[in-house]
Every structure is written in structure tokens, then in C-alpha cells.
Motif scaffolding. Structure first.
Motif, mmCIF file in Angstrom:
data_model
loop_
_atom_site.group_PDB
_atom_site.id
_atom_site.type_symbol
_atom_site.label_atom_id
_atom_site.label_comp_id
_atom_site.label_asym_id
_atom_site.label_seq_id
_atom_site.Cartn_x
_atom_site.Cartn_y
_atom_site.Cartn_z
ATOM 1 N N ALA A 37 0.815 -1.215 0.000
ATOM 2 C CA ALA A 37 0.000 0.000 0.000
ATOM 3 C C ALA A 37 0.845 1.260 0.000
ATOM 4 N N PHE A 38 1.927 1.262 0.772
ATOM 5 C CA PHE A 38 2.754 2.459 0.921
ATOM 6 C C PHE A 38 4.182 2.180 0.448
ATOM 7 N N GLU A 39 4.278 1.502 -0.677
ATOM 8 C CA GLU A 39 5.584 1.133 -1.241
ATOM 9 C C GLU A 39 6.455 2.363 -1.469
ATOM 10 N N GLY A 40 5.859 3.428 -1.994
ATOM 11 C CA GLY A 40 6.626 4.645 -2.243
ATOM 12 C C GLY A 40 7.225 5.205 -0.968
ATOM 13 N N PHE A 41 6.437 5.236 0.107
ATOM 14 C CA PHE A 41 6.907 5.749 1.391
ATOM 15 C C PHE A 41 8.046 4.885 1.931
ATOM 16 N N PHE A 42 7.870 3.553 1.882
ATOM 17 C CA PHE A 42 8.908 2.675 2.413
ATOM 18 C C PHE A 42 10.195 2.788 1.595
ATOM 19 N N ASN A 43 10.084 2.930 0.277
ATOM 20 C CA ASN A 43 11.277 3.102 -0.547
ATOM 21 C C ASN A 43 11.973 4.426 -0.227
ATOM 22 N N TRP A 44 11.169 5.443 0.071
ATOM 23 C CA TRP A 44 11.751 6.743 0.396
ATOM 24 C C TRP A 44 12.512 6.677 1.720
ATOM 25 N N VAL A 45 11.921 6.009 2.725
ATOM 26 C CA VAL A 45 12.560 5.906 4.034
ATOM 27 C C VAL A 45 13.791 5.003 3.985
ATOM 28 N N GLU A 46 13.669 3.873 3.271
ATOM 29 C CA GLU A 46 14.732 2.867 3.293
ATOM 30 C C GLU A 46 15.802 3.069 2.220
ATOM 31 N N LYS A 47 15.412 3.673 1.084
ATOM 32 C CA LYS A 47 16.357 3.796 -0.025
ATOM 33 C C LYS A 47 16.596 5.233 -0.455
ATOM 34 N N GLY A 48 15.846 6.152 0.128
ATOM 35 C CA GLY A 48 16.051 7.555 -0.194
ATOM 36 C C GLY A 48 15.428 8.010 -1.488
ATOM 37 N N GLU A 49 14.528 7.220 -2.076
ATOM 38 C CA GLU A 49 13.852 7.622 -3.311
ATOM 39 C C GLU A 49 12.389 7.192 -3.274
ATOM 40 N N TRP A 50 11.522 8.091 -3.740
ATOM 41 C CA TRP A 50 10.087 7.804 -3.756
ATOM 42 C C TRP A 50 9.746 7.159 -5.092
ATOM 43 N N ARG A 51 9.503 5.851 -5.086
ATOM 44 C CA ARG A 51 9.183 5.149 -6.323
ATOM 45 C C ARG A 51 8.408 3.891 -5.984
ATOM 46 N N THR A 52 7.659 3.405 -6.990
ATOM 47 C CA THR A 52 6.952 2.135 -6.878
ATOM 48 C C THR A 52 7.177 1.343 -8.157
ATOM 49 N N ASP A 53 7.022 0.043 -8.067
ATOM 50 C CA ASP A 53 7.212 -0.808 -9.248
ATOM 51 C C ASP A 53 6.223 -0.465 -10.347
ATOM 52 N N SER A 54 4.959 -0.191 -9.964
ATOM 53 C CA SER A 54 3.951 0.103 -10.984
ATOM 54 C C SER A 54 4.249 1.417 -11.693
#
Length: 426
Positions: A286-303
Motif C-alpha cells: 500500500a505504501f511502497e513509495g513511502f517505504f522506498n523513500w525511508v529505506e532507499k532515499g527515493e520515492w518510487r513504486t514498481d507500478s
């Protein structure tokens, strides 16, 4: 108890309209939306006989004209390109089905409550979306409930299971996300403009509990729901002047309950995220973008990556840009993006009329009741933003507004007042 059963019956009816389904004991081509449209035609005929005359608002005639014009352009595109793809060439039929289905729903609400207005339809839609979210969790977690639903409901659930997505009863993927988004904005509009509801902390709490539940579980079903959450927050910030960092006295109780429900929701979510594996994976989606931003420093999703990488497909010649290729169905161009699919199908000519159709609908209702002008502005924003991802539309909600008594809108038929409503609690 009788009133409760009446409310439940209307809620189910609204769900069958807003999230139509096919039933295993009905013909494959017949879904609940079509059944309600057929009933709506009979209700309209009955009201016409009672009233001895029909009043069709000029605003509705304008909407009909744009829908027919769009259909004709799409029909011309299919004829000019020698195709048999009538996906949107028959849009006038879809328009009529939604209108008559909405008339059926609003007639049922009037029968129970005496009137069908913005407040009542918002409350019913909120109950429907909340129930769909609960149903999605039950279907996901309890195999016997999933088997029961799948035995009687035809909604393409095989595909939902293949892509491992939550689904309710007629609610799934981006279509559900868009309709959840509309209701989230409507909840915000109701809370801002209805002082009677806002003055009751219990009513506010129930609406906000539904609001955050739809946001959370709806986003697990379709991340498109986050769009409505953002629009609803923007609506609240603008309409209450909270963006100025000022809380007006009449909104103090509302914001207090808002913060308490938000804190409660975050606490429960964090706890379940840490202790429940299924909830953990659904939250990660649901919040893939948020988790990628926190953990990897970039706001992105696979879709989003797939959309940007593969699906921006545009016409290759002037003719297709102008009138399209007459092809839409069967994922021929391998793109979900609404802008691409519409332009490839009927060109900029058809797409411009289709876009104007939704701007027009929003404009006429915004003019009829200025209190809700901002809500309709956000409906337009949702329309144009969602086309960045998927080809769908939101006329399902405008059809209801055309049949409501409120928002300054006159219904099709002016008749004598109905008998005393069955219930007056809402």
C-alpha cells in the motif's frame, strides 16, 4: 431493528450500483448495474405518470449532448479506421445505464427518508466503501468467506488472485481506488459544510474512522486511493483555513477528534505491522513509495516504474493524433495509461470532448451550490490525474448528483410530495 434492516437494504442497493457485480445465477452479460438501470426506467415511468409531465434539467441535456457527441466521434473513428471496436462508441449507453441506475438508488433513498440529498448519499457511500474494505480483509483471511463470495459473485477474481491483490464484492484494482477517492473527498466536504454533523463528536468520530479505514485498506486494494486521501486533506486544509496554521472555533472539536482518531489509527497500524505477517505485506504494498523513500532515499513504486518505462505510447502519424485508430480493447497497445489509450482510440478530437464532458459536469454542480465548488474542483483534478495511470471515468458519481434533490439540482420529474418517509433518523 426494522429501521436497521431498512438502512442495510439501501446500503446494499447503493453498493450494487457503485460497485456493480455479476451474479452466478444471472446471465453473464447482466450485472447489478444493468438491473438497477432497468428498475430506474420503471421508476421514472411511474413518476412521469404520477406527475403527468417530465422535467429534464437543461444541465442534464448539456451532459447528454456531450456524451452523444463523444460517442459519435468514437463511432466515426471506428468506421474511418475500419474496425469493430465500439468500446466507447457506445458510451451513450453507459451514460444512460448510470443515470437510470442512479435514479433507482435515489428513488429508494427517497422512499425510506423522504428525500435524497448530498448528506444521505455521502453517508451511504461511506458505509458502502467501509464495508467493502472490511469484506476485502475477510475474503483475504477467511477461506470459507472467500469461497462463499466466489461461488456467487463474478468479478474476475481469478485475475485478482493471480496478481495477489485484495478485492471486495465488486471493488478491486484502480476502479475501486478511484471510487474510494471520490468518497474520501465527499466525506471531507460533508464534515466541513454540515454543521449539525460536525457538532456531534460521535458522528465525526464515525465518519473519520471510516475515512481512515478506507484510506488504509483501500490503499492496500488499490494505491490509487492515496490520491483521494491527499485531495481530501487538501480540501480540509483549504476549506477550514488550516493551511494558514489557524484553527477556527467552529472546527476545533472536529480537529481534536481528527487527531485522536489519527493517533489511534497509526498506533493500531504500527502494532499490526509488527505482529501480523499478512498486514505487514499489505502495508508494504500500500505504501511502497513511502517505504522506498525511508529505506532507499527515493520515492518510487514498481507500478510507476513500469508505467514510465513501458506505457507512454503515443500515435505515430497525424491521422491517429487527430481521429485515432479506432482500437481500444484487448490491450492492443500494451498501455494502461488513460491519456494514451483515449488518444490512440479516438484522437485528440474525441479526447477533448471527453475531457470537456467531465469539466462541464463539475462546473454545473459547482455553480448550483457554491459550498461544494471546491469538492467538484477536486473531482476534476482526480479525473485528470487518474488518466496518468488508467483509462476510467467518474461519471458514476455525477449520475447520482443528477438525481439528488440537493445541490440546487432538480430531478427529472416534479411531482406531489411523497407520503411520510419510513425513517427520519438520517
Amino acid at each position: 431493528m426494522l429501521k436497521f434492516l431498512q438502512y442495510i437494504s439501501i446500503t446494499i442497493l447503493v453498493s450494487l450500483y457503485y460497485f456493480p457485480i455479476g451474479l452466478s445465477f444471472l446471465p453473464a452479460s447482466l450485472n447489478t448495474k444493468n438491473v438497477l438501470a432497468l428498475a430506474g426506467m420503471f421508476f421514472l415511468l411511474y413518476d412521469c405518470i404520477r406527475a403527468s409531465r417530465v422535467t429534464i434539467p437543461l444541465n442534464l441535456l448539456g451532459s447528454i449532448g456531450l456524451a452523444v457527441l463523444f460517442s459519435l466521434i468514437c463511432l466515426y473513428s471506428t468506421d474511418y479506421n475500419h474496425t469493430t471496436d465500439y468500446a466507447y462508441a457506445n458510451y451513450y449507453i453507459s451514460f444512460a445505464v448510470w443515470i437510470f441506475g442512479a435514479y433507482s438508488v435515489c428513488t429508494a433513498i427517497r422512499f425510506l427518508h423522504g428525500a435524497a440529498n448530498f448528506k444521505r448519499i455521502t453517508l451511504y457511500l461511506t458505509a458502502v466503501c467501509f464495508a467493502q474494505c472490511v469484506a476485502a480483509m475477510l475474503i483475504d483471511r477467511i477461506p470459507s468467506i472467500q469461497m462463499l463470495v466466489d461461488s456467487y459473485v463474478n468479478q474476475g477474481q481469478e485475475f485478482f488472485e493471480e496478481v495477489d491483490r485484495l478485492y471486495g464484492i465488486g471493488a478491486a484494482l484502480d476502479t475501486a481506488g478511484v471510487r474510494f477517492s471520490l468518497v474520501l473527498v465527499m466525506i471531507a466536504a460533508l464534515l466541513v459544510n454540515d454543521a449539525k454533523i460536525r457538532s456531534n463528536a460521535w458522528h465525526v468520530a464515525l465518519l473519520l474512522l471510516s475515512f481512515f479505514t478506507i484510506t488504509l485498506i483501500g490503499n492496500m486494494m488499490a494505491r490509487t486511493t492515496i490520491l483521494g486521501f491527499g485531495m481530501a486533506l487538501a480540501y480540509l486544509a483549504i476549506a477550514t483555513d488550516a493551511w494558514k496554521l489557524v484553527i477556527r472555533e467552529r472546527f476545533f472539536k472536529f480537529f481534536l477528534v481528527f487527531l485522536l482518531i489519527l493517533a489511534f489509527g497509526i498506533s493500531i497500524s504500527v502494532y499490526l505491522y509488527q505482529t501480523d505477517e499478512s498486514f505487514y505485506h499489505n502495508m508494504r504494498f500500500a505504501f511502497e513509495g513511502f517505504f522506498n523513500w525511508v529505506e532507499k532515499g527515493e520515492w518510487r513504486t514498481d507500478s510507476t516504474d513500469k508505467l514510465n518505462r513501458e506505457m507512454w505510447i503515443w500515435p505515430q502519424d497525424t491521422k491517429t493524433w487527430i481521429i485515432g485508430s479506432g482500437l481500444f480493447d484487448n490491450f492492443l497497445y500494451s498501455t494502461d495509461i488513460g491519456y494514451c489509450r483515449f488518444i490512440l482510440y479516438c484522437g485528440l478530437t474525441g479526447f477533448s470532448v471527453f475531457a470537456l464532458f467531465f469539466i462541464y459536469n463539475a462546473y454545473i454542480f459547482a455553480q448550483q451550490d457554491k459550498r461544494y465548488a471546491l469538492m467538484f474542483f477536486f473531482f476534476v483534478v482526480i479525473t485528470f490525474v487518474i488518466w496518468l495511470k488508467v483509462a476510467t471515468d467518474i461519471f458514476v458519481i455525477y449520475a447520482l448528483f443528477f438525481c439528488l434533490d440537493g445541490l440546487g439540482q432538480k430531478t427529472f420529474v416534479r411531482k406531489q410530495p411523497m407520503r411520510q418517509p419510513l425513517a427520519t433518523a438520517v
